[in-house]
Design an enzyme around this catalytic site. Sequence first.
Site, mmCIF file in Angstrom:
data_model
loop_
_atom_site.group_PDB
_atom_site.id
_atom_site.type_symbol
_atom_site.label_atom_id
_atom_site.label_comp_id
_atom_site.label_asym_id
_atom_site.label_seq_id
_atom_site.Cartn_x
_atom_site.Cartn_y
_atom_site.Cartn_z
ATOM 1 N N HIS A 138 90.478 15.118 40.743
ATOM 2 C CA HIS A 138 89.742 14.493 39.802
ATOM 3 C C HIS A 138 88.706 13.822 40.039
ATOM 4 O O HIS A 138 87.825 13.077 39.119
ATOM 5 C CB HIS A 138 90.870 13.667 38.918
ATOM 6 C CG HIS A 138 91.444 12.713 39.564
ATOM 7 N ND1 HIS A 138 92.316 11.691 39.241
ATOM 8 C CD2 HIS A 138 91.713 12.513 40.860
ATOM 9 C CE1 HIS A 138 92.865 10.997 40.159
ATOM 10 N NE2 HIS A 138 92.432 11.370 41.248
ATOM 11 N N HIS A 139 88.227 13.700 41.505
ATOM 12 C CA HIS A 139 87.035 12.941 41.925
ATOM 13 C C HIS A 139 86.093 13.788 42.167
ATOM 14 O O HIS A 139 84.828 13.150 42.307
ATOM 15 C CB HIS A 139 87.299 12.089 43.116
ATOM 16 C CG HIS A 139 88.580 11.161 42.881
ATOM 17 N ND1 HIS A 139 88.489 10.094 41.780
ATOM 18 C CD2 HIS A 139 89.600 11.016 43.689
ATOM 19 C CE1 HIS A 139 89.779 9.395 42.044
ATOM 20 N NE2 HIS A 139 90.480 10.107 43.310
ATOM 21 N N ALA A 140 86.064 15.065 42.001
ATOM 22 C CA ALA A 140 84.967 16.117 42.373
ATOM 23 C C ALA A 140 83.840 15.900 41.165
ATOM 24 O O ALA A 140 83.873 16.296 40.038
ATOM 25 C CB ALA A 140 85.535 17.517 42.388
ATOM 26 N N HIS A 141 82.527 15.622 41.325
ATOM 27 C CA HIS A 141 81.540 15.428 40.563
ATOM 28 C C HIS A 141 80.660 16.829 40.616
ATOM 29 O O HIS A 141 80.993 17.434 41.460
ATOM 30 C CB HIS A 141 80.381 14.263 41.007
ATOM 31 C CG HIS A 141 81.349 13.069 40.853
ATOM 32 N ND1 HIS A 141 81.480 12.404 39.730
ATOM 33 C CD2 HIS A 141 82.214 12.301 41.714
ATOM 34 C CE1 HIS A 141 82.006 11.205 39.785
ATOM 35 N NE2 HIS A 141 82.600 11.208 41.359
ATOM 36 N N ASP A 179 88.046 9.524 37.487
ATOM 37 C CA ASP A 179 86.459 9.041 37.164
ATOM 38 C C ASP A 179 85.535 10.647 36.914
ATOM 39 O O ASP A 179 84.899 10.165 35.929
ATOM 40 C CB ASP A 179 85.875 8.425 38.422
ATOM 41 C CG ASP A 179 85.918 9.014 39.768
ATOM 42 O OD1 ASP A 179 86.615 10.290 39.791
ATOM 43 O OD2 ASP A 179 84.916 8.630 40.729
#
Length: 387
Positions: A138-141, A179
């Site tokens: 869930h933090h991979a942009h 995020d």
Amino acid sequence: MTGGSKEPAVFVNSSRLGAFRFSPEHPFNPERVTRVFHMCEARSLLSGPRVSVVDVETAEDGLLARFHTPEYIEALKRANGGTEIDVEMLHHGIGSAENPIFKGVYDFSALSATASLVASRRILAGADTAFNPCGGFHHAHPDRASGFCYVNDIAIAIDELLAAGMRVAYVDIDAHHGDAVQEAYYETPAVLTISVHETGKTLFPWGGSEQEIGLGAGKGYNVNVPLEPGADDDVFLVVFREIVMEALRVFRPDVIVGQFGTDTFATDPLTHLRFTNNGYIQAIELLHASYPRILALGGGGYNMRDVEQGWTLLWAELAGLELEPGYGGSLGGVFLMDSSIPGSNLRDMHVYTTGPEKDRLMASARELVRNFEIEIEPLIRRGQAKN
Ligand SMILES: [Zn+2]
């Protein structure tokens, strides 16, 4: 789409994933996937008419471009050899201590995202539940690796469900704020994103306050539940019932995409919450009782025993399989006093915060509930009325 209980629960495995290693001292160990698979297998949870197991052997071409920028994908591909590092990679967060370059970093990421995509397709084909333990990054942009995450399998899976016309709610109960998933759907009412996590005041990625509620048409469709360090199962279940379940009740999703990390547990070395797998499973039971269709993804979890036991219990719950009470086995679970609880030797001992600290934590949870009821719920309700 048929839904219904005739379709099996699908365990999406990739036997190749467990062999990758980030770096010798890195807390994220892909071996967890193999261990969870074996623990489920040893308990006869991967056979029978209600279950099917899919093995994903190759990554799907072009998959990463669904969410990531061409420059980022190129940098990740160049990092795949595990040795060469260049400025462009560093610029994209690849090659840091938390997101090291390792042999097969691209292969690992593309394969794990493929597994989540396969899981979403099985849901679209009629399975009630599908579980990819090697997902939930869930933090991979779009253009940047972050927090042990290189590829956002979650957004890729959600987009697949959205494209098929499904109404999607994302429920993230990992200790860290979700995020990059929040960011992906921040300005749209198409996906309700909910993240319960340790407050950004004490934990990476340092955001996720209850004031971040979405923007423009998406206002009200992003719900953050930041918990104070020390929050236990009691505190978690209060916010889960009164915020998460309530937001979902108003939104009425067709499918839940869940990031079910176990790094909220008291024994996790990286975080400061005090959940046990009892509260964790109770929340998932609540969710599943109201929403039969769940795409479950793994997530964080840096104590191997927590991950193995938590996700074995999770899979048994999703598949509707009974774990034998007091199963002895040779796996060395922690035995509870009450062997009548199904799967009791996979259950943690209860851990409760007590005294004034508990009162303070409960008061802060109640404050979050009040904030949700006043600031967010009316927005979702109003949005629903327009549909
Ligand atoms: Zn986490």
